[in-house]
Design a protein around this motif. Structure first.
Motif, PDB file in Angstrom:
ATOM      1  N   GLY A  62       0.823  -1.212   0.000  1.00 25.02           N
ATOM      2  CA  GLY A  62       0.000   0.000   0.000  1.00 25.02           C
ATOM      3  C   GLY A  62       0.848   1.249   0.000  1.00 25.02           C
ATOM      4  N   ASP A  63       1.911   1.262   0.823  1.00 29.21           N
ATOM      5  CA  ASP A  63       2.818   2.407   0.859  1.00 29.21           C
ATOM      6  C   ASP A  63       3.587   2.542  -0.450  1.00 29.21           C
ATOM      7  OD1 ASP A  63       2.063   3.235   3.376  1.00 29.21           O
ATOM      8  OD2 ASP A  63       3.695   2.193   4.410  1.00 29.21           O
ATOM      9  N   ASP A 120       1.271   4.109  -2.879  1.00 28.89           N
ATOM     10  CA  ASP A 120       1.088   5.533  -2.569  1.00 28.89           C
ATOM     11  C   ASP A 120       2.281   6.365  -3.025  1.00 28.89           C
ATOM     12  OD1 ASP A 120      -1.355   5.041  -1.419  1.00 28.89           O
ATOM     13  OD2 ASP A 120      -0.623   5.062   0.647  1.00 28.89           O
ATOM     14  N   LYS A 121       3.489   5.844  -2.799  1.00 32.31           N
ATOM     15  CA  LYS A 121       4.719   6.593  -3.089  1.00 32.31           C
ATOM     16  C   LYS A 121       5.184   6.427  -4.527  1.00 32.31           C
ATOM     17  CE  LYS A 121       6.236   6.154   1.718  1.00 32.31           C
ATOM     18  NZ  LYS A 121       7.187   5.463   2.644  1.00 32.31           N
ATOM     19  N   ARG A 156       1.326   1.722  -9.899  1.00 36.13           N
ATOM     20  CA  ARG A 156       2.231   2.693  -9.284  1.00 36.13           C
ATOM     21  C   ARG A 156       3.411   2.010  -8.577  1.00 36.13           C
ATOM     22  NH1 ARG A 156       1.387   7.708  -8.609  1.00 36.13           N
ATOM     23  NH2 ARG A 156       2.152   7.762  -6.450  1.00 36.13           N
ATOM     24  N   THR A 210      -9.611   4.401  -0.221  1.00 40.18           N
ATOM     25  CA  THR A 210      -8.274   4.547   0.342  1.00 40.18           C
ATOM     26  C   THR A 210      -7.458   3.279   0.126  1.00 40.18           C
ATOM     27  OG1 THR A 210      -8.586   3.596   2.559  1.00 40.18           O
ATOM     28  CG2 THR A 210      -9.406   5.842   2.203  1.00 40.18           C
ATOM     29  N   THR A 211      -6.139   3.430   0.113  1.00 39.24           N
ATOM     30  CA  THR A 211      -5.270   2.262  -0.033  1.00 39.24           C
ATOM     31  C   THR A 211      -5.048   1.555   1.300  1.00 39.24           C
ATOM     32  OG1 THR A 211      -3.327   3.716   0.107  1.00 39.24           O
ATOM     33  CG2 THR A 211      -4.092   3.092  -2.089  1.00 39.24           C
ATOM     34  N   GLU A 212      -5.813   1.955   2.338  1.00 34.69           N
ATOM     35  CA  GLU A 212      -5.869   1.145   3.552  1.00 34.69           C
ATOM     36  C   GLU A 212      -6.497  -0.208   3.229  1.00 34.69           C
ATOM     37  OE1 GLU A 212      -4.894   1.889   6.779  1.00 34.69           O
ATOM     38  OE2 GLU A 212      -3.989   3.738   6.002  1.00 34.69           O
ATOM     39  N   ARG A 263      -6.858  -0.128  -5.175  1.00 36.52           N
ATOM     40  CA  ARG A 263      -5.526  -0.355  -5.751  1.00 36.52           C
ATOM     41  C   ARG A 263      -5.591  -1.410  -6.851  1.00 36.52           C
ATOM     42  NH1 ARG A 263      -1.968  -4.006  -4.033  1.00 36.52           N
ATOM     43  NH2 ARG A 263      -2.922  -4.179  -1.952  1.00 36.52           N
TER      44      ARG A 263
END
Length: 390
Positions: A42-43, A46-47, A213, A351-353, A358
């Motif tokens: 997930g991180d 996001d990044k 991503r 959210t990507t929680e 995703r």
């Protein structure tokens, strides 16, 4: 006598149809995904970064070039095992599976199938060990569904070849130590192994992506890039070279989205049991149960489709049209399920929680690359009618 409880993510007990080795492969990759991919992905998404530290671990598990012979440092697994690898990796993220697909099916496979023995010995063991990363240069900026209209060209100059042109949407491009580049020549389309650092060869990473991503996507540019004839793949000419590679990769892609769909169904099911609306969990409503049941139905059909495809591949009977049917069906299935799961999660689903958004975003790429949904529909249509409608 009470019926035994079914596995909700394997309603037709596909696992019982696997060999002992295939079960071991699936379990090993599932542990890798659970322990190493899911906690960080997930991180990473996001990044916008690919987790490079996973590459040696994937290599250690034998996931790179898994179907190629052991004499080249590969695992020598069967096609069903490779499919299960793709399924479990994509349960983590399409970007992780894409890395393995490109390395295995689009880079190592052509070196094995079309390369010289010297090329095999030089590259394959290092690629299996994750020490050399490859990328596959076929798609071009002006359009991907018509590879015969290739602008990149290579011309003989003495004992060398000089390559000019550009490729686009290349997974692993900026990670790669070598690129398998397809170019027009006077003798038809041919493949070349172009090493990073060769003068005139530049990779530029694509940014501002909303899909894949956690994967590196690049453009490749060739400005009078000179390579020796020993870098040419000598055993194939024409489109059958790159298309043969794509058939290998598409086969894995029929399995991968099953993993993404299972991840979405699992999360939506668990969430629906804890989300209380109007004094009861939404799992107790007919609307949600109908949606979950439909997801399970579609996953089950996809599992059976890919397993039979894998058995056909291992028997040497798999046809490209069969791959197109499974790629079309299974990616569409997973994309629809990801969107439906996102809906069940309500606001939390954006959210990507949670994984559905995703996976939904990633699958927008998966349904496009390796042949768009429309292309695969037309492949099946051509098989039915005998008429080419491209």
């Amino acid at each position: 006598m009470a019926a035994s409880t079914l596995n909700p993510y394997d309603l037709y007990d596909i696992r019982s149809m696997l060999s002992e080795e295939e079960v071991m492969v699936q379990d090993a990759v599932a542990r890798f995904t659970d322990e190493r991919v899911l906690p960080i992905i997930g991180d990473c998404f996001d990044k916008g970064v690919f987790p490079l530290d996973l590459i040696p671990e994937m290599a250690e598990l034998g996931l790179l070039g898994s179907s190629l012979p052991t004499e080249y440092g590969c695992a020598g697994m069967n096609a069903v095992s490779y499919g299960l690898i793709c399924q479990e990796l994509e349960r983590g993220d399409s970007g992780i599976r894409s890395f393995a697909s490109v390395q295995s099916s689009l880079c190592m496979y052509p070196i094995y199938a079309y390369g010289s023995e010297e090329q095999r010995q030089r590259w394959l063991p290092q690629m299996a060990a994750g020490k050399v990363i490859g990328c596959f240069g076929l798609t071009e900026p002006h359009g991907g569904s018509d590879p015969a209209n290739m602008k990149t060209h290579a011309k003989r100059d003495g004992g060398d070849w000089v390559i000019n042109g550009a490729k686009m949407w290349i997974t692993n491009g900026n990670l790669a130590h070598i690129a398998i580049v397809w170019a027009q020549t006077e003798e038809g389309i041919q493949g070349f192994i172009v090493e990073k650092g060769t003068p005139g060869f530049v990779a530029q990473e694509v940014h501002k992506k909303m899909s894949l991503r956690a994967s590196v996507t690049s453009g490749l540019f060739f400005d009078n890039v000179r390579v020796p004839d020993s870098s040419r793949l000598p055993n194939v000419k024409g489109l059958k070279g790159p298309l043969g590679c794509l058939t290998q990769a598409r086969y894995g892609i029929t399995w991968g989205p099953i993993g993404a769909a299972i991840a979405c169904l699992q999360e939506a099911t668990e969430y629906s049991k804890t989300r209380i609306l109007f004094n009861k969990p939404i799992a107790a409503t007919q609307a949600v149960q109908l949606k979950l049941a439909d997801m399970a139905r579609r996953i089950t059909l996809a599992q059976l489709l890919s397993l039979q495809l894998g058995r056909l591949k291992d028997a040497g009977k798999m046809q490209p049209t069969q791959v197109s049917l499974a790629k079309w069906n299974n990616v569409r299935m997973a994309l629809d399920i990801a969107r439906e799961a996102r809906d069940i999660l309500g606001g939390a689903g954006i959210t990507t929680e949670y994984c559905p958004i995703r996976h939904a975003l990633n699958l927008e790429s998966v349904i496009t690359y390796e042949g768009t949904e429309t292309v695969h529909q037309l492949v099946v249509g051509r098989e039915l009618t005998g008429i080419n409608a491209f």
